[in-house]
Design a protein around this motif. Structure first.
Motif, PDB file in Angstrom:
ATOM      1  N   GLU A   1       0.867  -1.370   0.008  1.00 60.06           N
ATOM      2  CA  GLU A   1       0.144   0.027  -0.028  1.00 60.06           C
ATOM      3  C   GLU A   1       0.884   1.288  -0.040  1.00 60.06           C
ATOM      4  N   ARG A   2       2.044   1.128   0.620  1.00 55.45           N
ATOM      5  CA  ARG A   2       2.956   2.170   0.443  1.00 55.45           C
ATOM      6  C   ARG A   2       3.852   2.451  -0.699  1.00 55.45           C
ATOM      7  N   GLY A   3       3.468   1.612  -1.616  1.00 56.22           N
ATOM      8  CA  GLY A   3       4.263   1.499  -2.737  1.00 56.22           C
ATOM      9  C   GLY A   3       5.750   1.259  -2.868  1.00 56.22           C
ATOM     10  N   GLN A   4       6.116   0.666  -1.577  1.00 57.21           N
ATOM     11  CA  GLN A   4       7.402   0.205  -1.417  1.00 57.21           C
ATOM     12  C   GLN A   4       7.878  -1.260  -2.187  1.00 57.21           C
ATOM     13  N   VAL A   5       6.782  -1.965  -2.460  1.00 52.78           N
ATOM     14  CA  VAL A   5       6.849  -3.317  -3.302  1.00 52.78           C
ATOM     15  C   VAL A   5       5.550  -3.523  -3.818  1.00 52.78           C
ATOM     16  N   SER A   6       5.643  -4.477  -4.825  1.00 53.68           N
ATOM     17  CA  SER A   6       4.447  -5.065  -5.411  1.00 53.68           C
ATOM     18  C   SER A   6       4.407  -6.511  -5.487  1.00 53.68           C
ATOM     19  N   LEU A   7       3.206  -7.172  -5.536  1.00 52.02           N
ATOM     20  CA  LEU A   7       3.093  -8.609  -5.568  1.00 52.02           C
ATOM     21  C   LEU A   7       3.734  -9.199  -6.750  1.00 52.02           C
ATOM     22  N   ILE A   8       4.223  -8.493  -7.552  1.00 50.07           N
ATOM     23  CA  ILE A   8       4.976  -9.093  -9.098  1.00 50.07           C
ATOM     24  C   ILE A   8       6.187  -8.727  -9.004  1.00 50.07           C
ATOM     25  N   THR A   9       7.005  -8.054  -7.804  1.00 51.76           N
ATOM     26  CA  THR A   9       8.374  -7.767  -7.515  1.00 51.76           C
ATOM     27  C   THR A   9       9.064  -9.073  -7.402  1.00 51.76           C
ATOM     28  N   PRO A  10      10.017  -9.419  -8.142  1.00 46.36           N
ATOM     29  CA  PRO A  10      10.921 -10.644  -7.858  1.00 46.36           C
ATOM     30  C   PRO A  10      11.476 -10.201  -6.296  1.00 46.36           C
ATOM     31  N   VAL A  11      11.283 -11.276  -5.308  1.00 45.00           N
ATOM     32  CA  VAL A  11      11.902 -11.268  -4.216  1.00 45.00           C
ATOM     33  C   VAL A  11      13.420 -10.824  -3.949  1.00 45.00           C
ATOM     34  N   SER A  12      14.030 -11.268  -5.042  1.00 45.28           N
ATOM     35  CA  SER A  12      15.709 -10.829  -5.250  1.00 45.28           C
ATOM     36  C   SER A  12      15.940  -9.230  -5.468  1.00 45.28           C
ATOM     37  N   HIS A  13      14.924  -8.517  -5.881  1.00 43.46           N
ATOM     38  CA  HIS A  13      15.109  -7.163  -5.807  1.00 43.46           C
ATOM     39  C   HIS A  13      15.030  -6.598  -4.589  1.00 43.46           C
ATOM     40  N   ILE A  14      14.526  -7.152  -3.348  1.00 43.18           N
ATOM     41  CA  ILE A  14      14.734  -6.765  -2.178  1.00 43.18           C
ATOM     42  C   ILE A  14      15.782  -7.086  -1.336  1.00 43.18           C
ATOM     43  N   ILE A  15      15.898  -8.817  -1.564  1.00 47.51           N
ATOM     44  CA  ILE A  15      17.051  -9.581  -1.027  1.00 47.51           C
ATOM     45  C   ILE A  15      17.682 -10.216  -2.030  1.00 47.51           C
ATOM     46  N   PRO A  16      18.862  -9.455  -2.382  1.00 47.54           N
ATOM     47  CA  PRO A  16      19.481 -10.062  -3.698  1.00 47.54           C
ATOM     48  C   PRO A  16      20.111 -11.344  -3.580  1.00 47.54           C
ATOM     49  N   GLU A  17      20.531 -11.785  -2.257  1.00 47.26           N
ATOM     50  CA  GLU A  17      20.924 -13.191  -2.011  1.00 47.26           C
ATOM     51  C   GLU A  17      19.919 -14.148  -2.257  1.00 47.26           C
ATOM     52  N   PHE A  18      18.665 -13.925  -2.219  1.00 47.90           N
ATOM     53  CA  PHE A  18      17.533 -14.928  -2.750  1.00 47.90           C
ATOM     54  C   PHE A  18      17.924 -15.613  -4.103  1.00 47.90           C
ATOM     55  N   ALA A  19      18.418 -14.711  -4.879  1.00 43.38           N
ATOM     56  CA  ALA A  19      18.543 -15.186  -6.486  1.00 43.38           C
ATOM     57  C   ALA A  19      19.714 -16.326  -6.776  1.00 43.38           C
ATOM     58  N   LYS A  20      19.476 -17.447  -6.362  1.00 38.91           N
ATOM     59  CA  LYS A  20      20.097 -18.436  -6.791  1.00 38.91           C
ATOM     60  C   LYS A  20      19.265 -19.720  -6.601  1.00 38.91           C
ATOM     61  N   ARG A  21      19.806 -20.800  -7.459  1.00 39.24           N
ATOM     62  CA  ARG A  21      19.268 -22.058  -7.547  1.00 39.24           C
ATOM     63  C   ARG A  21      17.639 -22.012  -7.770  1.00 39.24           C
ATOM     64  N   GLY A  22      17.388 -21.375  -8.892  1.00 42.64           N
ATOM     65  CA  GLY A  22      16.190 -21.290  -9.361  1.00 42.64           C
ATOM     66  C   GLY A  22      15.013 -20.224  -8.917  1.00 42.64           C
ATOM     67  N   LYS A  23      15.577 -19.587  -7.923  1.00 46.05           N
ATOM     68  CA  LYS A  23      14.655 -18.569  -7.327  1.00 46.05           C
ATOM     69  C   LYS A  23      14.908 -17.196  -7.840  1.00 46.05           C
ATOM     70  N   GLU A  24      15.438 -16.838  -8.989  1.00 48.81           N
ATOM     71  CA  GLU A  24      15.764 -15.764  -9.469  1.00 48.81           C
ATOM     72  C   GLU A  24      14.410 -14.887  -9.615  1.00 48.81           C
ATOM     73  N   ARG A  25      13.374 -15.516 -10.329  1.00 48.98           N
ATOM     74  CA  ARG A  25      12.057 -15.004 -10.838  1.00 48.98           C
ATOM     75  C   ARG A  25      11.106 -15.163  -9.837  1.00 48.98           C
ATOM     76  N   VAL A  26      11.078 -15.761  -8.367  1.00 47.16           N
ATOM     77  CA  VAL A  26      10.130 -15.946  -7.632  1.00 47.16           C
ATOM     78  C   VAL A  26       9.673 -14.654  -7.173  1.00 47.16           C
ATOM     79  N   THR A  27       8.347 -14.402  -7.243  1.00 45.59           N
ATOM     80  CA  THR A  27       7.988 -13.205  -6.780  1.00 45.59           C
ATOM     81  C   THR A  27       7.364 -13.310  -5.553  1.00 45.59           C
TER      82      THR A  27
END
Length: 393
Positions: free
Chosen positions: A92-118
């Motif tokens: 609601e505050r515009g800090q993130v959306s439901l289609i934002t990849p998690v890795s945009h907020i937690i960069p270390e999440f982008a590994k082992r197939g999780k790069e595009r997980v939203t």
């Protein structure tokens, strides 16, 4: 004022047959006497007024300690609904959306197939994350930063968006990590929840982690069902006994609350995101929370339980952090007689809450003595049906 069997004087005025509603106490008492579980704290409200207020049985049967109205329960995965509320406030505050990849907020999440997980896929249990907790010793699971780091190293168990694969312990831990990293004040997650959600709602007996003032009222987590293959008794006991004031298990297992507080939380959602002049979410966001996000796909969490009972698959009916009633006859913690728009949350084999917006009704049941998950759903479904069948006006 409370009358016999927990039925209040307001019940008849709010359209209930008091004699019919009083049967709930008898059903619960019989189940406790049969050792199906140990105790129950049940509250039902209509249009914001309490119509049923029950405290029955034991907080700890082995110690002959009885439940009290203010007993504090480990609310298991009901905490996921609370974590979802915190995440959706960020949306609601515009800090993130439901289609934002998690890795945009937690960069270390982008590994082992999780790069595009939203964020939205994790919220709806369609990210492909597994059921198991982070690969850490039990006494380290409540360290949010350490748990997030361990989950970031895990592979997916299925392709994102492919199936509804309920993530019991990992997904909402990641969402709590997202909320924490977006917090401008750099607060601990438990403090975000306390200051932004619980305090405005006057939920004084709710905390992520075991607040000191709740310790003496705490109900221990004890498995009572001898035929529950999904329940690891040793793990659940160790996790419960290890809870401290600083424990942060956003997915469930060390959040404590009372029936009175959960009624307030549920009423906030029933009323479109605000209670007593304090707004937590917008009406539009609450409507999104209770919209079916998973279609008719089944919830893979129930595969072993369905096999135990010989049941065919049934729809997951998940919203954004919530379970929905939907249409059809199948096990659910929400009453079969509830309106299709009804929604809520439930915790491992022991507790649940739901709201029927059409009937303006809120149901909260917290129990001691954990049951196998489908038996638990059928138990709550029967009690909810008894409540709804008592409405005659």
């Amino acid at each position: 004022m409370q009358e016999s069997h927990g039925v209040t004087a307001a019940a008849a005025q709010l359209g209930f047959d008091p004699q019919s509603l009083a049967r709930v106490a008898g059903k619960v008492s019989a189940d406790i006497a049969a050792s199906k579980y140990d105790g129950a704290r049940i509250m039902v409200a209509r249009r914001g007024q309490t119509v049923l207020d029950l405290t029955l049985g034991y907080a700890q049967r082995d110690a002959d300690r009885m439940l009290k109205p203010d007993s504090a329960f480990s609310i298991m995965s009901i905490s996921k609904v609370m974590t979802a509320v915190a995440l959706l406030r960020c949306v609601e505050r515009g800090q993130v959306s439901l289609i934002t990849p998690v890795s945009h907020i937690i960069p270390e999440f982008a590994k082992r197939g999780k790069e595009r997980v939203t964020v939205g896929q994790i919220l709806t249990h369609t990210a492909g994350l597994g059921m198991a907790p982070a690969p850490l010793p039990v006494d380290q699971l409540g360290d949010l930063d350490r748990a997030v780091a361990a989950i970031c190293d895990l592979p997916l168990e299925s392709a994102p968006g492919e199936i509804v694969s309920y993530s019991a312990m990992t997904g909402y831990t990641i969402l709590a990590g997202v909320v924490k990293r977006l917090d401008e004040k750099q607060r601990a997650f438990r403090h975000i929840m306390a200051q932004d959600v619980f305090e405005p709602l006057q939920m004084r007996d709710t905390s992520f982690g075991l607040a000191p003032h709740l310790a003496s009222r705490r109900v221990p987590v004890i498995v009572r069902d001898p035929d529950a293959p999904e329940l690891n008794k040793a793990f659940l006991a160790a996790r419960d006994n290890g809870a401290t004031e600083s424990t942060e298990l956003a997915s469930g297992g060390a959040t404590f609350s009372t029936a009175q507080d959960l009624v307030r939380f549920a009423e906030m959602l029933r009323l479109g995101g605000a209670l007593d002049g304090k707004r937590i979410l917008s009406p539009a966001m609450v409507r999104a929370m209770v919209r079916n996000q998973t279609g008719d796909r089944p919830n893979s969490m129930f595969n072993s339980s369905r096999a135990l009972h010989g049941m065919a698959p049934f729809p997951a009916y998940l919203g954004l952090g919530t379970f929905l009633r939907g249409e059809g006859i199948f096990p659910s913690h929400i009453a079969m007689l509830a309106s299709p728009s009804s929604f809520g949350g439930w915790g491992l084999g022991s507790m649940g809450f739901w709201v029927d917006p059409e009937r303006e009704l809120t149901f909260v049941a917290l129990t001691s003595g954990v049951m196998e998950r489908i038996r638990n759903l059928l138990r709550f479904q029967a009690l909810g049906d008894m409540v709804l069948a008592s409405i005659v006006e």
